[in-house]
Every structure is written in C-alpha cells, then in structure tokens.
Design a protein around this motif. Structure first.
Motif, PDB file in Angstrom:
ATOM      1  N   GLY A  28      -9.651 -28.218 -45.747  1.00 50.99           N
ATOM      2  CA  GLY A  28      -8.552 -28.827 -46.616  1.00 50.99           C
ATOM      3  C   GLY A  28      -7.503 -29.380 -45.678  1.00 50.99           C
ATOM      4  O   GLY A  28      -6.342 -29.960 -45.948  1.00 50.99           O
ATOM      5  N   PHE A  29      -8.146 -29.564 -44.307  1.00 51.87           N
ATOM      6  CA  PHE A  29      -7.122 -30.104 -43.336  1.00 51.87           C
ATOM      7  C   PHE A  29      -6.889 -31.714 -43.856  1.00 51.87           C
ATOM      8  O   PHE A  29      -7.728 -32.335 -44.255  1.00 51.87           O
ATOM      9  N   LYS A  30      -5.626 -32.194 -43.564  1.00 55.62           N
ATOM     10  CA  LYS A  30      -5.323 -33.500 -43.974  1.00 55.62           C
ATOM     11  C   LYS A  30      -5.891 -34.436 -43.159  1.00 55.62           C
ATOM     12  O   LYS A  30      -6.099 -35.536 -43.758  1.00 55.62           O
ATOM     13  N   ARG A  31      -5.865 -34.376 -41.828  1.00 60.97           N
ATOM     14  CA  ARG A  31      -6.042 -35.666 -40.880  1.00 60.97           C
ATOM     15  C   ARG A  31      -6.755 -34.997 -39.699  1.00 60.97           C
ATOM     16  O   ARG A  31      -6.327 -33.745 -39.105  1.00 60.97           O
ATOM     17  N   TYR A  32      -7.544 -35.823 -39.030  1.00 63.07           N
ATOM     18  CA  TYR A  32      -8.151 -35.413 -37.636  1.00 63.07           C
ATOM     19  C   TYR A  32      -7.817 -36.361 -36.661  1.00 63.07           C
ATOM     20  O   TYR A  32      -8.315 -37.583 -37.013  1.00 63.07           O
ATOM     21  N   TRP A  33      -7.150 -36.358 -35.792  1.00 58.69           N
ATOM     22  CA  TRP A  33      -6.790 -37.283 -34.834  1.00 58.69           C
ATOM     23  C   TRP A  33      -7.404 -37.127 -33.438  1.00 58.69           C
ATOM     24  O   TRP A  33      -7.767 -35.778 -33.043  1.00 58.69           O
ATOM     25  N   LEU A  34      -7.611 -38.108 -32.892  1.00 63.02           N
ATOM     26  CA  LEU A  34      -8.395 -38.098 -31.457  1.00 63.02           C
ATOM     27  C   LEU A  34      -7.270 -38.643 -30.256  1.00 63.02           C
ATOM     28  O   LEU A  34      -6.682 -39.919 -30.696  1.00 63.02           O
ATOM     29  N   ALA A  35      -7.322 -38.296 -28.951  1.00 60.42           N
ATOM     30  CA  ALA A  35      -6.271 -38.391 -28.218  1.00 60.42           C
ATOM     31  C   ALA A  35      -6.946 -39.488 -26.865  1.00 60.42           C
ATOM     32  O   ALA A  35      -8.056 -39.151 -26.564  1.00 60.42           O
TER      33      ALA A  35
ATOM     34  N   ALA B 180     -14.992 -40.369 -38.817  1.00 63.16           N
ATOM     35  CA  ALA B 180     -14.786 -40.878 -40.205  1.00 63.16           C
ATOM     36  C   ALA B 180     -16.185 -41.056 -40.966  1.00 63.16           C
ATOM     37  O   ALA B 180     -16.407 -40.793 -42.075  1.00 63.16           O
ATOM     38  N   ALA B 181     -17.227 -41.581 -40.327  1.00 65.30           N
ATOM     39  CA  ALA B 181     -18.588 -41.733 -40.883  1.00 65.30           C
ATOM     40  C   ALA B 181     -19.186 -40.418 -41.066  1.00 65.30           C
ATOM     41  O   ALA B 181     -20.108 -40.283 -42.428  1.00 65.30           O
ATOM     42  N   GLY B 182     -18.663 -39.265 -40.495  1.00 58.59           N
ATOM     43  CA  GLY B 182     -19.373 -38.082 -40.514  1.00 58.59           C
ATOM     44  C   GLY B 182     -18.564 -37.114 -41.520  1.00 58.59           C
ATOM     45  O   GLY B 182     -18.896 -35.883 -41.768  1.00 58.59           O
ATOM     46  N   THR B 183     -17.263 -37.743 -42.213  1.00 56.99           N
ATOM     47  CA  THR B 183     -16.897 -36.756 -42.921  1.00 56.99           C
ATOM     48  C   THR B 183     -16.493 -37.722 -44.342  1.00 56.99           C
ATOM     49  O   THR B 183     -16.853 -39.093 -44.365  1.00 56.99           O
ATOM     50  N   GLU B 184     -15.759 -37.055 -45.269  1.00 60.95           N
ATOM     51  CA  GLU B 184     -15.893 -37.806 -46.544  1.00 60.95           C
ATOM     52  C   GLU B 184     -14.241 -38.390 -47.050  1.00 60.95           C
ATOM     53  O   GLU B 184     -14.265 -39.371 -47.638  1.00 60.95           O
ATOM     54  N   ARG B 185     -13.460 -37.292 -46.628  1.00 62.59           N
ATOM     55  CA  ARG B 185     -12.081 -37.526 -47.328  1.00 62.59           C
ATOM     56  C   ARG B 185     -11.007 -37.516 -46.426  1.00 62.59           C
ATOM     57  O   ARG B 185      -9.938 -38.314 -46.651  1.00 62.59           O
ATOM     58  N   MET B 186     -11.008 -36.679 -45.431  1.00 61.98           N
ATOM     59  CA  MET B 186      -9.840 -36.659 -44.575  1.00 61.98           C
ATOM     60  C   MET B 186      -9.577 -37.852 -43.905  1.00 61.98           C
ATOM     61  O   MET B 186     -10.386 -38.545 -43.653  1.00 61.98           O
ATOM     62  N   ARG B 187      -8.415 -37.830 -43.408  1.00 71.91           N
ATOM     63  CA  ARG B 187      -7.907 -39.222 -42.869  1.00 71.91           C
ATOM     64  C   ARG B 187      -8.318 -39.015 -41.269  1.00 71.91           C
ATOM     65  O   ARG B 187      -8.265 -37.894 -40.777  1.00 71.91           O
ATOM     66  N   VAL B 188      -8.729 -40.007 -40.789  1.00 71.87           N
ATOM     67  CA  VAL B 188      -8.933 -39.920 -39.125  1.00 71.87           C
ATOM     68  C   VAL B 188      -8.304 -40.982 -38.519  1.00 71.87           C
ATOM     69  O   VAL B 188      -7.954 -42.135 -39.157  1.00 71.87           O
TER      70      VAL B 188
ATOM     71  N   THR C 240       3.486 -28.100 -46.662  1.00 67.55           N
ATOM     72  CA  THR C 240       3.344 -28.438 -45.333  1.00 67.55           C
ATOM     73  C   THR C 240       1.852 -28.657 -45.261  1.00 67.55           C
ATOM     74  O   THR C 240       1.021 -27.600 -45.350  1.00 67.55           O
ATOM     75  N   ALA C 241       1.227 -29.864 -44.856  1.00 66.76           N
ATOM     76  CA  ALA C 241      -0.205 -29.884 -44.560  1.00 66.76           C
ATOM     77  C   ALA C 241      -0.559 -29.452 -43.138  1.00 66.76           C
ATOM     78  O   ALA C 241       0.187 -29.284 -42.177  1.00 66.76           O
ATOM     79  N   LEU C 242      -1.830 -29.202 -42.994  1.00 66.41           N
ATOM     80  CA  LEU C 242      -2.503 -28.834 -41.599  1.00 66.41           C
ATOM     81  C   LEU C 242      -3.256 -30.076 -41.239  1.00 66.41           C
ATOM     82  O   LEU C 242      -4.046 -30.396 -41.889  1.00 66.41           O
ATOM     83  N   SER C 243      -3.466 -30.220 -39.701  1.00 65.17           N
ATOM     84  CA  SER C 243      -4.420 -30.947 -39.508  1.00 65.17           C
ATOM     85  C   SER C 243      -4.523 -30.766 -38.136  1.00 65.17           C
ATOM     86  O   SER C 243      -4.196 -29.750 -37.507  1.00 65.17           O
ATOM     87  N   LEU C 244      -5.724 -31.655 -37.253  1.00 65.73           N
ATOM     88  CA  LEU C 244      -6.152 -31.171 -36.007  1.00 65.73           C
ATOM     89  C   LEU C 244      -6.054 -32.176 -35.023  1.00 65.73           C
ATOM     90  O   LEU C 244      -6.476 -33.566 -35.593  1.00 65.73           O
TER      91      LEU C 244
ATOM     92  N   THR D  25     -16.530 -29.862 -35.761  1.00 69.19           N
ATOM     93  CA  THR D  25     -15.116 -29.222 -35.937  1.00 69.19           C
ATOM     94  C   THR D  25     -14.511 -30.098 -37.030  1.00 69.19           C
ATOM     95  O   THR D  25     -13.700 -29.380 -38.091  1.00 69.19           O
ATOM     96  N   ALA D  26     -14.680 -31.564 -37.201  1.00 70.58           N
ATOM     97  CA  ALA D  26     -13.985 -32.313 -38.149  1.00 70.58           C
ATOM     98  C   ALA D  26     -14.534 -31.746 -39.333  1.00 70.58           C
ATOM     99  O   ALA D  26     -13.756 -31.818 -40.514  1.00 70.58           O
ATOM    100  N   ARG D  27     -15.812 -31.457 -39.632  1.00 70.45           N
ATOM    101  CA  ARG D  27     -16.339 -31.495 -40.982  1.00 70.45           C
ATOM    102  C   ARG D  27     -15.892 -30.130 -41.335  1.00 70.45           C
ATOM    103  O   ARG D  27     -15.464 -29.740 -42.540  1.00 70.45           O
ATOM    104  N   HIS D  28     -15.787 -29.075 -40.472  1.00 65.51           N
ATOM    105  CA  HIS D  28     -15.260 -27.963 -40.822  1.00 65.51           C
ATOM    106  C   HIS D  28     -13.655 -27.827 -41.290  1.00 65.51           C
ATOM    107  O   HIS D  28     -13.264 -27.060 -42.142  1.00 65.51           O
ATOM    108  N   ALA D  29     -12.965 -28.582 -40.534  1.00 61.54           N
ATOM    109  CA  ALA D  29     -11.449 -28.750 -40.767  1.00 61.54           C
ATOM    110  C   ALA D  29     -11.541 -29.381 -42.214  1.00 61.54           C
ATOM    111  O   ALA D  29     -10.567 -28.942 -43.171  1.00 61.54           O
TER     112      ALA D  29
END
Length: 340
Positions: A41-48, A69-77, A7-11, A33-37
């Motif tokens: 190995g967090f899978k995605r970073y969502w904003l509400a 997304a511009a400030g990270t490299e791999r994680m889905r946003v 199971t993945a972890l996301s934020l 926080t997104a860069r740290h996540a």
C-alpha cells in the motif's frame, strides 16, 4: 493527525549496487522492491539522480521511472529528484510528458537544485556554466509552462508534455527550496534522510509562507526517513552497519558499493565518526517493531508530515523487503490508534 487522514508511506530508491553484485542485479532488486512496496500500500516510489558513483545505478532517472511504472500497476512513480542544473527544462518536460502519456495519473516530477555530482561530471553533462541563484526558480517556472496546456501563440511547446500537468515537487535540504515551493504553491519534500539539521525550520517556513495553487490548495510535506527494521533492535543495528559504512564513505568522499553488514562496527569507530553518523542519520528509524513504531510516531508528532519517504538500504534484498513489512505494520498499528 487522525485515522481518517492517514499519513502515507512511500519509498525513495538510489538503486544501490551491492558488493559482489552488478548493475543488472541492482535494477532487478529495485523492481522487486517496488512491486513489494505496492503490495503493502505504499503511495509512491521515487528514484534519485546521481552520476559517476560506483555504488548507485539511478543515473538515467527517467528511464528507470518508466521501468518501475511498467512493472507496477497503481503506485505513483517519479523522480526524487531530477537535478535540474544538469538538464534543459524542455528535455525534462518531454521525458516526463512521455512518461505521463504512457502511465496516466501515475508520474511525479521531483526537482532538486544541486547538480548531485562532482565538477568533472558536471562538465561531462555539458553544464559547465556557473549556476546562479536565479537559475533554479526560472527553470522551474519554465517547466511549469511546458507541462501546462499551451497558451495561444506559444512558440515553444513540449511534445509530449504540454497539457500533461505532471505534478512538480520541489526537493531540498535548506530553506531556499522551502520558500520557493511555498511561493509557487507546490508540494515540498525535505531531504532529512541525509541532511536533517534544518528539517523543522524548513517545513515551518514552508507552511507559514504557503500560497495556495489550483492543484495544491494546501501545503503538502514529505520527509525523508532512513529505515532499517528487523525483528529485534540488535539485528536492526547489525543490518544498519551497511548504511553506516555508506555514510562514512560519503563523508570521506569515497563512493563505494553497498557493503555487507559488519558485526561490532560501531564499537570500533572513533567518537568523531559516531557523532558524524549520528548527525547524518538524525531522522533515522532503526530497530525492532516497537522501536520502529515509536520512531515513526515521534517523527510525525514533531513534523506533522503528510508522507514519510523511507530510504531502506539493507544489503540482503529479502531482509530489505522484511524492513518494509515491519514499517507497514507499524503504520497500521499507529493508524488504528489515531496516531498516524
């Protein structure tokens, strides 16, 4: 669940504005926080999406998705979510189609059917037309068409957007979106981070009624999980008092900035207030490493969720990152034993 299919972890981030801090501070904290996540190995970073709320800086959701997304490299946003009643589907398709072209394979489009704000703000968003139950399914279908490759002779084409096939997720805290996600063969995220009452019923309905689609042959469930972790249970409860204050404000219709923790807060609340907080945060994982590990394991056993979407509102940004460290360590331990 087995270790081979973890199971993945996301934020999920509401981009909280803290007492004594500014919107600019909140945006900087979100990116850090997104860069740290991502490093964990967090899978995605969502904003509400929220509007007209003093303590939340995520109103321009698509803009923030691009920033993270511009400030990270791999994680889905992505959005968790865009409140579709506030927007024309074409505008959403163009915005997220642009993001998909800028960040190929990394953008998610989560959709909610609530306006996420008050009637005055709804009118300011130029959406004073009463919504009907048919509007949301119709708008979701239109978005699916606009993000798919255009059909021959199609007159309305989202440019950018057409052919990007940005993954659409349905979000909800009731049975309506669960049933719609099942009918459309879409992934489903349940908002158990603030409305957990129907969690088990909704995901059971979703899985039972699910109709496989080309992009999603199997149902996929994400659940929202409030997380406050610390080296000890006592410190975690102290840090959680910031979240308790926020919950009380929401229940009283008072949207304020994220407050610093207060020692002994719970002891000074009425039984009714404690019960209300407990109901709101019934899916929360709050405590030291052992409590976090057992709490996550219990949620997974109860829901068989494919992904845990953590919501971590700790006042001190450094201690927020520490909470994510503890959650990632708990996940690794559970995965090693085949329980995650």
């Amino acid at each position: 669940m087995t270790a081979s299919i973890p199971t993945a972890l996301s934020l999920l981030d509401l981009v909280a504005v803290r007492e004594g801090g500014s919107v600019r501070d909140a945006l900087a904290i979100a990116l850090a926080t997104a860069r740290h996540a991502e490093s964990l190995g967090f899978k995605r970073y969502w904003l509400a999406e929220h509007h007209n709320m003093d303590g939340i800086a995520s109103s321009a959701t698509a803009v923030l998705v691009g920033h993270i997304a511009a400030g990270t490299e791999r994680m889905r946003v992505g959005s968790g979510g865009v409140m579709l009643p506030n927007h024309a589907p074409l505008v959403v398709a163009e915005a997220f189609g642009t993001l998909a072209e800028l960040f190929p394979g990394r953008i998610d489009l989560g959709l909610g059917r609530a306006p996420g704000t008050d009637p005055l703000t709804m009118r300011a968003l130029r959406r004073d037309r009463p919504e009907t139950q048919e509007d949301f399914p119709r708008d979701v279908a239109e978005l699916q068409r606009l993000l798919a490759p255009p059909e021959p002779g199609q007159r309305l084409v989202a440019t950018p957007g057409a052919g990007t096939n940005v993954p659409i997720w349905l979000l909800g805290s009731s049975l309506f979106s669960a049933q719609l996600a099942a009918e459309r063969g879409l992934p489903y995220a349940f908002a158990s981070h603030f409305a957990p009452r129907l969690l088990l019923q909704a995901i059971d309905l979703y899985r039972r009624l699910y109709k496989p689609s080309a992009h999603w042959p199997k149902p996929y469930v994400v659940i929202g999980v409030p997380l406050i972790a610390a080296p000890t249970d006592e410190e975690a409860q102290f840090l959680a008092s910031s979240t308790y204050q926020r919950v009380l404000g929401i229940l009283k219709g008072e949207r304020r900035k994220l407050a610093p923790p207060v020692a002994g807060l719970v002891e000074h609340l009425s039984p009714q207030e404690r019960a209300a907080i407990g109901e709101f945060l019934a899916a929360a994982v709050i405590g030291g490493p052992d409590s976090v590990r057992s709490g996550m394991e219990a949620l997974l056993k109860a829901t068989q969720a494919d992904e845990l979407m953590l919501v971590c509102d700790v006042f001190d940004p450094a201690l927020r990152l520490r909470s994510l460290d503890i959650a990632a360590a708990a996940r690794a331990q559970l995965q090693a034993t085949g329980n995650f």
